[in-house]
Design a protein around this motif. Structure first.
Motif, PDB file in Angstrom:
ATOM      1  N   LEU A 136      18.503  30.802  60.562  1.00 30.53           N
ATOM      2  CA  LEU A 136      19.857  31.165  60.139  1.00 30.53           C
ATOM      3  C   LEU A 136      19.831  32.318  59.142  1.00 30.53           C
ATOM      4  CD1 LEU A 136      21.486  27.636  59.650  1.00 30.53           C
ATOM      5  CD2 LEU A 136      21.612  29.144  61.649  1.00 30.53           C
ATOM      6  N   ARG A 138      21.526  34.292  56.056  1.00 35.95           N
ATOM      7  CA  ARG A 138      22.379  33.900  54.930  1.00 35.95           C
ATOM      8  C   ARG A 138      23.034  35.133  54.335  1.00 35.95           C
ATOM      9  NH1 ARG A 138      21.161  28.749  55.082  1.00 35.95           N
ATOM     10  NH2 ARG A 138      19.033  28.259  55.662  1.00 35.95           N
ATOM     11  N   CYS A 154      22.510  41.162  62.194  1.00 37.15           N
ATOM     12  CA  CYS A 154      23.225  40.102  61.467  1.00 37.15           C
ATOM     13  C   CYS A 154      24.122  40.725  60.397  1.00 37.15           C
ATOM     14  CB  CYS A 154      22.246  39.138  60.800  1.00 37.15           C
ATOM     15  SG  CYS A 154      21.356  38.089  61.958  1.00 37.15           S
ATOM     16  N   ARG A 249      27.344  34.667  65.542  1.00 29.27           N
ATOM     17  CA  ARG A 249      27.998  34.088  64.371  1.00 29.27           C
ATOM     18  C   ARG A 249      29.122  33.172  64.845  1.00 29.27           C
ATOM     19  NH1 ARG A 249      31.326  37.509  59.681  1.00 29.27           N
ATOM     20  NH2 ARG A 249      32.218  35.675  58.663  1.00 29.27           N
ATOM     21  N   LEU A 278      15.188  24.718  58.851  1.00 26.05           N
ATOM     22  CA  LEU A 278      16.464  24.049  59.129  1.00 26.05           C
ATOM     23  C   LEU A 278      16.587  22.680  58.464  1.00 26.05           C
ATOM     24  CD1 LEU A 278      16.785  24.914  62.935  1.00 26.05           C
ATOM     25  CD2 LEU A 278      18.130  25.877  61.073  1.00 26.05           C
ATOM     26  N   LEU A 290      24.980  24.716  65.791  1.00 28.55           N
ATOM     27  CA  LEU A 290      25.422  25.798  64.912  1.00 28.55           C
ATOM     28  C   LEU A 290      26.892  25.553  64.605  1.00 28.55           C
ATOM     29  CD1 LEU A 290      24.038  28.964  66.765  1.00 28.55           C
ATOM     30  CD2 LEU A 290      23.031  27.828  64.791  1.00 28.55           C
ATOM     31  N   ASP A 294      27.771  29.528  60.542  1.00 25.84           N
ATOM     32  CA  ASP A 294      26.348  29.772  60.818  1.00 25.84           C
ATOM     33  C   ASP A 294      26.172  31.048  61.636  1.00 25.84           C
ATOM     34  OD1 ASP A 294      25.588  27.498  59.533  1.00 25.84           O
ATOM     35  OD2 ASP A 294      25.217  26.310  61.349  1.00 25.84           O
ATOM     36  N   THR A 295      25.109  31.779  61.310  1.00 29.59           N
ATOM     37  CA  THR A 295      24.753  32.961  62.092  1.00 29.59           C
ATOM     38  C   THR A 295      23.279  32.871  62.436  1.00 29.59           C
ATOM     39  OG1 THR A 295      26.388  34.345  61.002  1.00 29.59           O
ATOM     40  CG2 THR A 295      24.566  35.487  62.048  1.00 29.59           C
ATOM     41  N   THR A 296      22.971  32.992  63.714  1.00 28.86           N
ATOM     42  CA  THR A 296      21.575  32.996  64.117  1.00 28.86           C
ATOM     43  C   THR A 296      21.251  34.330  64.779  1.00 28.86           C
ATOM     44  OG1 THR A 296      19.836  31.721  65.191  1.00 28.86           O
ATOM     45  CG2 THR A 296      21.913  31.895  66.379  1.00 28.86           C
TER      46      THR A 296
END
Ligand SMILES: [Zn+2]
Ligand SMILES: [Zn+2]
Length: 508
Positions: A136, A138, A154, A249, A278, A290, A294-296
């Protein structure tokens, strides 16, 4: 010492990579094989970008294989080499060869002699899906352990324009309008059903689809974000992103994600404990949830094969996706299904197919009218309605109006070009208006009938009347679909406009 000062530029996890043994790193060693006859490579068909196969590290001293290096770390070998360089013993220097497990072809070499940064970057190229990295992103934090290319994407997904879009455009009214539109007889419902028919043919599963909406955001420059709408019960196929860096996201609801080592794998990767940083339970799980906020990320080395679906707790989920350096290798498995002579269903392993998904809609928030993307698929931001709550029925109407306009324009241009010298050819061109078939043998009239669009059918009758009774690959004419979907008025219209429509096409 210069080398150590440089090492501090790396994030903690990046530094730790150099202190993991080759035995541990070898578990993640995957690289595309260059041998055109390699059996493992051949399994990928014509997908060549990032078609990674299992590889091994082989340690070489000159041309001689050095044994027992697997318990060593890259940093130890780096330091060993530096000592030998200082002592003038160049023949003792070790390097690492990366070799395909299936055919032995060498895919690359790591020298371990310049700087630790160089060593880190060299090594990363050959390692896939490293669970030590945080899954993830941040916002506002250094995110030093996310690969730079993925981190950059991101950051784009967290620009103020995307935050503003989430806050000002995805209001509770907009969410309600989406919810409404997913109800029977509304635009999104119809769109999903139409896409479901195609998904059934393509993947043998009518729920293997979702809605893609291009987002026109000026502040993202050349990048076009995609808003993906995941109604409950729908999912993407498992797919391979090739070599692009991307971010996902979640803006509303929650998504279940499964990640795969390879598009050819059936079993998703399992995560446990602090995998992906995680904080998961200790028994392995393959579905990662997610939630909103949350953004991966994914890139050429990590997580480029995945499958996404709406979490069961929500009626739908919305996520914004951004991809950079997209290759043409977006690929998915097409199941081999068929029937034997005894009519028992047979399921094969499937074949790999390439294909980029198209956007279903375009939501222009801030692009000016002069932007190419607006000319092609959207509408200018100064249009009073463009920044309001999303109204899919409205969007669809406008898209249709635009399609009609475009169509008329094409016809007019052709007319002008061919007026004198190519009169006959021009007439033939015109006759083709509205009659082009897609992969399923559908002409525009099939779509219009499927969705019960009477005006579109009327327009198509003017342009290409014969297409109203055109047969798709399955032998169905537009009226079959109007009947199937209960569009009584469209069905009646088809009987009126196309007398050759089979009489048995009636509502059941
Ligand atoms: Zn090979
Ligand atoms: Zn994807």
């Amino acid at each position: 010492m210069a080398a150590q000062a440089g090492a501090d530029l790396l994030g903690a996890e990046k530094r730790r990579l150099l202190d993991r043994t080759f035995e541990e790193l070898q578990e993640m060693c995957r690289h595309p094989c260059d041998n055109l006859d390699c059996d493992e490579r051949l399994k990928f068909g014509d997908v060549t970008d990032n078609a990674r196969v299992k590889c091994s590290f082989v340690c070489l001293q000159k041309k001689k294989v050095a044994r027992d290096f697997l318990k060593q770390t890259p940093r130890q070998i780096f330091e060993f080499n530096h000592q030998n360089i200082q002592d003038g013993k160049k023949s003792k220097i070790l390097h690492i060869s990366i070799q395909c497990d299936a055919c032995g072809e060498e895919g690359g070499r790591i020298k371990l002699q310049d700087t630790v940064e160089k060593l880190y970057l060299d090594l990363r190229q050959y390692l896939a899906n490293d669970k030590a990295q945080p899954l993830l992103y941040r916002p506002g934090k250094p995110n030093e352990d996310i690969p730079d290319d993925a981190k950059a994407v991101c950051e784009l997904t967290h620009r103020p324009c995307v935050d503003d879009f989430a806050k000002n455009c995805l209001t509770s009214e907009a969410l309600q309008s989406i919810r409404q539109s997913l109800q029977p007889e509304h635009e999104l419902y119809n769109k999903l059903r139409a896409k479901g028919v195609k998904a059934q043919e393509k993947f043998g599963d009518k729920t293997m689809t979702y809605i893609r909406i291009g987002l026109g955001l000026l502040e993202l420059g050349q990048y076009t974000a995609v808003l993906e709408l995941w109604p409950k019960g729908y999912k993407s196929p498992k797919h391979h992103h090739g070599g692009c860096a991307g971010s996902v996201r979640v803006l509303y609801g929650a998504l279940n994600c499964q990640l795969f080592d390879s598009i050819l794998d059936d079993e998703p990767i399992k995560f446990k404990g602090n995998d992906g940083q995680l904080g998961l339970p200790n028994e392995g799980q393959s579905v990662l949830k997610l939630t909103t906020g949350d953004t991966t990320w994914l890139n050429r080395q990590n997580w480029w094969v995945h499958q996404v679906q709406c979490h069961d707790d929500f009626d739908f989920a919305l996520s914004v996706h951004l991809y950079k350096s997209c290759s043409d290798a977006f690929a998915f498995m097409k199941p081999i299904t068929g029937h034997t002579e005894a009519l028992t269903k047979v399921e094969g392993a499937g074949t790999l197919e390439k294909g980029m998904p198209n956007n279903d809609y375009f939501w222009n928030v801030s692009l000016p009218a002069s932007d190419k993307r607006v000319e092609e698929i959207g509408r200018p931001a100064d249009n009073a309605q463009s920044a309001g709550p999303l109204d899919f029925e409205l969007l669809e109407e406008q898209k249709e109006a635009q399609d009609k306009l475009l169509h008329t324009r094409v016809l007019l241009t052709r007319k002008r070009e061919g007026e004198e010298e190519r009169g006959g050819e021009r007439r033939r061109e015109e006759e083709r208006g509205g009659s082009s078939k897609d992969d399923d043998g559908w002409v525009p009239a099939h779509y219009a009938a499927f969705n019960g669009h009477k005006e579109a059918l009327q327009l198509l009758h003017d342009l290409a009347p014969e297409t109203l009774s055109s047969k798709g690959n399955d032998g169905w004419v537009p009226a079959h679909w109007a009947a199937e979907n209960g569009h009584a008025e469209a069905l009646q219209l088809l009987h009126d406009l196309a007398p050759e429509t089979p009489a048995h096409c009636t509502l059941r």
